[in-house]
Design an enzyme around this catalytic site. Structure first.
Site, short mmCIF file in Angstrom:
data_model
loop_
_atom_site.label_atom_id
_atom_site.label_comp_id
_atom_site.label_asym_id
_atom_site.label_seq_id
_atom_site.Cartn_x
_atom_site.Cartn_y
_atom_site.Cartn_z
N CYS A 1 2.79 14.43 -7.12
CA CYS A 1 1.77 15.44 -7.43
C CYS A 1 0.44 14.74 -7.75
CB CYS A 1 2.23 16.25 -8.64
SG CYS A 1 0.97 17.40 -9.21
N HIS B 1 0.82 -1.22 0.00
CA HIS B 1 0.00 0.00 0.00
C HIS B 1 0.85 1.26 0.00
CE1 HIS B 1 -3.36 -2.71 1.79
NE2 HIS B 1 -3.28 -2.80 0.47
N PRO C 1 -3.62 -10.27 19.13
CA PRO C 1 -4.33 -10.48 20.40
C PRO C 1 -5.71 -11.09 20.18
CG PRO C 1 -3.44 -8.24 20.23
CD PRO C 1 -3.26 -8.88 18.90
N CYS D 1 3.46 21.87 -11.92
CA CYS D 1 2.14 22.23 -12.45
C CYS D 1 1.26 22.91 -11.41
CB CYS D 1 1.42 20.96 -12.96
SG CYS D 1 0.76 19.96 -11.61
N CYS E 1 -0.17 15.92 -11.76
CA CYS E 1 0.66 15.43 -12.89
C CYS E 1 1.43 14.17 -12.55
CB CYS E 1 1.63 16.55 -13.32
SG CYS E 1 2.96 16.83 -12.15
C1 BV8 Z 1 -8.57 -2.00 -5.12
C2 BV8 Z 1 -2.87 2.92 2.58
C3 BV8 Z 1 -9.54 -1.92 -7.21
C4 BV8 Z 1 -3.56 4.21 2.92
C5 BV8 Z 1 -4.64 1.24 2.69
C6 BV8 Z 1 -16.06 -0.89 -2.23
C7 BV8 Z 1 -15.62 0.29 -2.82
C8 BV8 Z 1 -14.30 0.47 -3.21
C9 BV8 Z 1 -13.38 -0.55 -3.01
C10 BV8 Z 1 -13.84 -1.71 -2.42
C11 BV8 Z 1 -15.15 -1.91 -2.03
N1 BV8 Z 1 -15.24 -3.15 -1.47
C12 BV8 Z 1 -14.04 -3.75 -1.47
C13 BV8 Z 1 -13.19 -2.90 -2.06
C14 BV8 Z 1 -11.80 -3.13 -2.27
C15 BV8 Z 1 -11.04 -2.32 -1.22
C16 BV8 Z 1 -11.24 -2.99 0.13
O1 BV8 Z 1 -10.69 -4.02 0.38
N2 BV8 Z 1 -12.09 -2.35 0.98
C17 BV8 Z 1 -12.34 -2.91 2.30
C18 BV8 Z 1 -12.62 -1.77 3.29
C19 BV8 Z 1 -13.53 -3.87 2.21
N3 BV8 Z 1 -9.67 -2.39 -1.64
C20 BV8 Z 1 -9.18 -1.41 -2.39
O2 BV8 Z 1 -9.78 -0.39 -2.69
C21 BV8 Z 1 -7.77 -1.65 -2.90
N4 BV8 Z 1 -7.74 -1.38 -4.30
O3 BV8 Z 1 -9.30 -2.88 -4.80
O4 BV8 Z 1 -8.51 -1.48 -6.35
C22 BV8 Z 1 -9.12 -1.55 -8.53
C23 BV8 Z 1 -8.94 -2.56 -9.46
C24 BV8 Z 1 -8.58 -2.21 -10.72
C25 BV8 Z 1 -8.39 -0.86 -11.06
C26 BV8 Z 1 -8.56 0.14 -10.10
C27 BV8 Z 1 -8.92 -0.20 -8.82
C28 BV8 Z 1 -6.80 -0.71 -2.23
C29 BV8 Z 1 -6.78 -0.99 -0.75
C30 BV8 Z 1 -5.62 -0.22 -0.10
C31 BV8 Z 1 -6.15 0.88 0.78
N5 BV8 Z 1 -5.03 1.53 1.47
N6 BV8 Z 1 -3.57 1.81 3.25
C32 BV8 Z 1 -3.32 4.64 4.35
O5 BV8 Z 1 -2.59 3.94 5.08
O6 BV8 Z 1 -3.90 5.66 4.74
S1 BV8 Z 1 -5.50 0.09 3.55
C33 BV8 Z 1 -5.11 0.23 5.20
O7 BV8 Z 1 -6.15 -0.41 5.91
C34 BV8 Z 1 -3.88 -0.51 5.61
O8 BV8 Z 1 -2.86 -0.42 4.67
C35 BV8 Z 1 -4.35 -1.92 5.82
O9 BV8 Z 1 -4.33 -2.64 4.63
C36 BV8 Z 1 -5.77 -1.71 6.22
C37 BV8 Z 1 -5.89 -1.85 7.72
O10 BV8 Z 1 -5.76 -3.19 7.96
P1 BV8 Z 1 -4.75 -3.73 9.07
O11 BV8 Z 1 -3.36 -3.39 8.70
O12 BV8 Z 1 -5.10 -5.15 9.25
O13 BV8 Z 1 -5.06 -2.91 10.36
P2 BV8 Z 1 -6.36 -3.00 11.25
O14 BV8 Z 1 -6.39 -1.78 12.09
O15 BV8 Z 1 -7.53 -3.34 10.38
O16 BV8 Z 1 -6.12 -4.28 12.18
C38 BV8 Z 1 -5.08 -4.24 13.13
C39 BV8 Z 1 -4.94 -5.65 13.64
O17 BV8 Z 1 -3.85 -5.67 14.53
C40 BV8 Z 1 -6.16 -6.12 14.41
O18 BV8 Z 1 -6.48 -7.45 14.01
C41 BV8 Z 1 -5.70 -6.11 15.87
O19 BV8 Z 1 -6.29 -7.15 16.62
C42 BV8 Z 1 -4.22 -6.36 15.71
N7 BV8 Z 1 -3.36 -5.82 16.76
C43 BV8 Z 1 -3.57 -4.74 17.55
N8 BV8 Z 1 -2.50 -4.60 18.39
C44 BV8 Z 1 -1.63 -5.59 18.09
C45 BV8 Z 1 -2.17 -6.37 17.06
N9 BV8 Z 1 -1.54 -7.44 16.55
C46 BV8 Z 1 -0.34 -7.77 17.08
N10 BV8 Z 1 0.25 -7.07 18.07
C47 BV8 Z 1 -0.36 -5.97 18.60
N11 BV8 Z 1 0.25 -5.29 19.60
ZN ZN Z 2 2.28 18.46 -10.85
#
Ligand code: BV8
Ligand code: ZN
Length: 262
Positions: A124, A116, A219, A155, A127
């Site tokens: 940008c 990600h 956890p 740009c 552009c």
């Molecule tokens: C794509 C960067 C298609 C940004 C991130 C409807 C509309 C639009 C899209 C979709 C849709 N339905 C489904 C989709 C696809 C969508 C998706 O999956 N949506 C989800 C919400 C259902 N995916 C996309 O849009 C992807 N692109 O599909 O493109 C396409 C195809 C062709 C052409 C054009 C387009 C892009 C997805 C990437 C989004 N960007 N990050 C930023 O960081 O701001 S996602 C972001 O959220 C993270 O990178 C990560 O992936 C996700 C969070 O998940 P986790 O990392 O697991 O974190 P989370 O908080 O959820 O969980 C933490 C865990 O840790 C918990 O389990 C907890 O228990 C545990 N924990 C807590 N403490 C500890 C621990 N574990 C161990 N030790 C500890 N101490």
């Molecule tokens: Zn630019």
């Protein structure tokens, strides 16, 4: 069924797949954690999107700058360090992360596959030209406020963080390498991820289908019931060092963390 650390010791190729939970003990909020302050009433999927940025660039840029300030303050935790040490003790390790911070790099992990993108890579919005040097953090960014994004020198379009937003494609080559590792590995250590965001979240399932074992370090682990899927319930910063202790593998020293890229 309990995970046998000998599976790690015997693994030819380990795929470590991390999410926000691996950085939680470095003080970086996970996506499951409630958003605070200005962003409290938003869902991350709204803010982490091109539409969200278009609708209110200062709100979204301020959110990323607050996160960037937090990452600069943070240090790699024992989970990041254990993953870097593990790479020196198994024949092959592929590290795939969903995180946009540089804590794996600062813990000494080489060749981190960022599915990600990276928060500290700017380009940008109009552009698409990459920005050479990091824009300095705006005054008070860490406290969290609306900040107008800097402008592109070519740009005059607004800069955006080099992360993959919802609805955007993942970097094809990186995703290909991650999927190839899932097909080839013997073991996936899935660390700190809720496994909700696709296509990244399909990596453990792909590895299981190709014959690997999967261990969730979390956890609150979520298992699918597959016979080769295990959970080590707990915090990554405690479970991973203990796993390296328990598994009879080589003993490279724990690396020292590197300073943040300013
Ligand atoms: C794509 C960067 C298609 C940004 C991130 C409807 C509309 C639009 C899209 C979709 C849709 N339905 C489904 C989709 C696809 C969508 C998706 O999956 N949506 C989800 C919400 C259902 N995916 C996309 O849009 C992807 N692109 O599909 O493109 C396409 C195809 C062709 C052409 C054009 C387009 C892009 C997805 C990437 C989004 N960007 N990050 C930023 O960081 O701001 S996602 C972001 O959220 C993270 O990178 C990560 O992936 C996700 C969070 O998940 P986790 O990392 O697991 O974190 P989370 O908080 O959820 O969980 C933490 C865990 O840790 C918990 O389990 C907890 O228990 C545990 N924990 C807590 N403490 C500890 C621990 N574990 C161990 N030790 C500890 N101490
Ligand atoms: Zn630019």
């Amino acid at each position: 069924m309990h995970f046998d650390p000998n599976v790690l010791a015997k693994a030819r190729h380990v795929l470590v797949f991390t999410g926000a939970g691996v950085s939680a003990e470095s003080g970086i909020a996970t996506f499951r954690d409630k958003l605070v302050g200005l962003w409290e009433r938003f869902d991350p999927t709204q803010l982490a999107s091109a539409d969200g940025f278009r609708a209110d660039p200062a709100l979204v840029w301020g959110w990323y700058e607050m996160r960037r300030a937090g990452i600069l303050q943070a240090r790699p935790n024992p989970a990041h360090l254990a993953i870097a040490a593990l790479a020196k003790r198994v024949p092959r390790l592929t590290l795939v992360t969903q995180n946009v911070d540089d804590l794996h790099e600062r813990a000494g992990s080489p060749d981190v596959l960022h599915l990600h993108g990276r928060l500290d890579a700017f380009r940008c919005f109009s552009c698409d030209r990459p920005v050479g040097s990091l824009p300095a953090l705006a005054e008070g960014a860490g406290a969290g406020r609306r900040i107008e994004p800097p402008r592109c020198v070519y740009c005059a379009g607004p800069l955006r963080p080099g992360v993959v937003w919802f609805g955007e494609s993942l970097p094809a080559h990186t995703l290909e390498r991650a999927f190839a590792a899932a097909e080839d590995c013997d073991l996936v250590l899935s660390v700190g991820t809720s496994g909700l965001v696709q296509p990244a979240a399909s990596i453990p399932r792909l590895a299981l289908a190709a014959g690997a074992s999967v261990v969730h370090v979390n956890p609150q682990p979520a298992l699918t019931g597959h016979p080769r899927e295990f959970a080590l319930a707990g915090k990554a910063g405690e479970v991973l060092p203990a796993l390296l202790q328990a598994a009879p593998i080589g003993s490279a020293p724990m690396p020292r963390p590197a300073p943040a890229r300013r």
